[in-house]
Design an enzyme around this catalytic site. Structure first.
Site, mmCIF file in Angstrom:
data_model
loop_
_atom_site.group_PDB
_atom_site.id
_atom_site.type_symbol
_atom_site.label_atom_id
_atom_site.label_comp_id
_atom_site.label_asym_id
_atom_site.label_seq_id
_atom_site.Cartn_x
_atom_site.Cartn_y
_atom_site.Cartn_z
ATOM 1 N N TYR A 146 0.107 1.175 -9.096
ATOM 2 C CA TYR A 146 -0.215 -0.205 -9.480
ATOM 3 C C TYR A 146 0.672 -0.656 -10.641
ATOM 4 O O TYR A 146 0.697 -0.038 -11.693
ATOM 5 C CB TYR A 146 -1.678 -0.239 -9.898
ATOM 6 C CG TYR A 146 -2.290 -1.578 -10.179
ATOM 7 C CD1 TYR A 146 -3.163 -2.146 -9.257
ATOM 8 C CD2 TYR A 146 -2.065 -2.253 -11.365
ATOM 9 C CE1 TYR A 146 -3.780 -3.365 -9.515
ATOM 10 C CE2 TYR A 146 -2.662 -3.465 -11.634
ATOM 11 C CZ TYR A 146 -3.522 -4.016 -10.702
ATOM 12 O OH TYR A 146 -4.134 -5.223 -10.969
ATOM 13 N N TYR B 183 0.473 -9.273 -5.149
ATOM 14 C CA TYR B 183 -0.544 -8.795 -6.083
ATOM 15 C C TYR B 183 -1.924 -9.052 -5.496
ATOM 16 O O TYR B 183 -2.494 -10.124 -5.646
ATOM 17 C CB TYR B 183 -0.385 -9.511 -7.419
ATOM 18 C CG TYR B 183 -1.341 -9.047 -8.492
ATOM 19 C CD1 TYR B 183 -1.385 -7.713 -8.872
ATOM 20 C CD2 TYR B 183 -2.168 -9.951 -9.152
ATOM 21 C CE1 TYR B 183 -2.242 -7.288 -9.869
ATOM 22 C CE2 TYR B 183 -3.025 -9.527 -10.155
ATOM 23 C CZ TYR B 183 -3.062 -8.199 -10.507
ATOM 24 O OH TYR B 183 -3.912 -7.777 -11.505
#
Length: 395
Positions: free
Chosen positions: A292, A343
């Protein structure tokens, strides 16, 4: 008790996603995006959505399980769980929660999902818009410390100072994500390559983060369907199993006013060892990692805390040649990640970890699929989480 584990007890039936849009530009409301991603995952699995009996999400997703159950024609809703905490720290924890429910017989077919429509509900990633402040914010906002980028930059700066890490390490992570996005038509940055010169010339957001060190802001949705492991062969793709999925944080990780005793951390120092213990693998067994990227510095720190390199080795480890397919020794964020694919609070990275095991990634590490694929969720928040997927051979 050796049976208290998720290892090999849960398999991935299907994955799905919507088209990804720039934040605020989705033509559909958030709930419809969630339903669309779930239906696409059902199509990938070859099952009816009515077979789903549970939902797991995180980051306070607004699409309620009961409402989705009605929309999908589900007869028996058996599970509805939400991982606490904002941001993407729960992307792997939602997999853990869903897997735990399946392993203990609470549900049989659980979908992990995340949906975002920032034009409908407001934008993430900006400073507060309040006339008054209280609590921990009263100690930071008056001094201009407001946005996630500013807060996380403090930790990364400390880490880089303590270990002599150069800006080029962060640049390599960004360039690798953009490199991989150029062969992924679903990526928002597809057809928009990034060069070292363009990175260096981009504006500072807050040092040490240039513009291209920061994640995208997108609308869209993603979903993963999990089932008991004995059903792994029922679907039209190579089996992909959950080897491990854990979440948590260390002592005083949530201490307010930047008063964490271990400040220069990505919050995985106690989490990563539990992940490896459950999955029964070591860092050297991992073929590919999706980490991430809220900001590139968090990726660097998370990979260190997962044992892939020592802090003092960061400058040599984080180079573009090392991080990219097909020839890099440590392929990273092979779909483009949060920086260059989209995202979705990290769930797109989880889907890419599954694709690597299946052998269907746009930047496949090994023809036919990999055996061990990791996803790391939400560095520097609390709680964080990580998960590992594996092939039939990994069991």
């Amino acid at each position: 008790m050796t049976d208290r584990t998720l290892r090999g007890k849960v398999a991935v039936a299907g994955v799905g996603q919507t088209e990804y849009y720039k934040w605020g530009q989705s033509p559909e409301p958030e709930f419809k995006l969630a339903i669309t991603a779930i239906l696409n995952a059902c199509e990938d699995a070859g099952i009816s959505p009515s077979e789903i009996d549970g939902f797991a999400s995180y980051s306070n997703d607004r699409s309620e399980a009961s409402r989705m159950s009605a929309a999908l024609g589900i007869d028996d809703l058996r599970l509805a769980v939400m991982q606490w905490g904002g941001g993407g720290g729960g992307a792997a924890a939602a997999v853990a929660n869903a897997s735990a429910a399946i392993a203990t017989g609470q549900a049989e077919c659980v979908v992990v999902f995340r949906a975002l429509a920032q034009g409908q509900f407001g934008r993430f990633g900006q400073g507060p818009r309040n006339n008054t402040i209280s609590g921990a914010s009263a100690h930071t906002v008056p001094y201009g410390l407001m946005s996630p980028a500013q807060m996380f930059a403090m930790r990364v700066t400390r880490f880089m100072h303590e270990h002599g890490v150069r800006q080029e390490a962060l640049r390599a992570i960004s360039l690798a994500s953009y490199h991989h996005a150029q062969t992924n038509p679903a990526a928002t940055m597809y057809g928009r390559p990034l060069t070292a010169e363009k990175y260096d010339d981009s504006r500072w957001i807050t040092e040490p983060f240039h513009l291209y060190d920061c994640c995208q802001e997108n609308d869209g949705a993603a979903a993963i369907i999990l089932v008991p492991a004995e059903r792994a062969a029922d679907f039209g793709h190579p089996p992909c199993y959950v080897l491990g999925a854990v979440s948590g944080s260390h002592h005083r990780a949530a201490a307010g006013v930047h008063n964490d005793a271990h400040y220069a951390t990505s919050t995985f120092e106690t989490v990563a060892p539990r992940l490896y213990e459950m999955a029964k693998v070591a860092p050297s067994d991992v073929d590919v990692v999706q980490s991430y990227e809220n900001f590139t510095g968090g990726v660097m720190m998370a990979l260190v805390e997962h044992g892939f390199c020592a802090p003092e080795e960061a400058n040599d480890f984080f180079t573009l040649d090392n991080l990219i397919t097909p020839d890099g020794a440590f392929p990273l964020n092979t779909s483009g990640g949060n920086l260059a694919e989209a995202y979705m609070h990290g769930l797109g990275l989880t889907i890419e970890a599954v694709r690597q095991v299946r052998g269907t990634s746009p930047n496949q590490v090994r023809a036919g699929g990999v055996d061990v694929s990791m996803m790391i969720a939400g560095p520097m928040v609390t709680p964080v989480s990580s998960c590992i997927f594996g092939s039939e051979a990994s069991l």
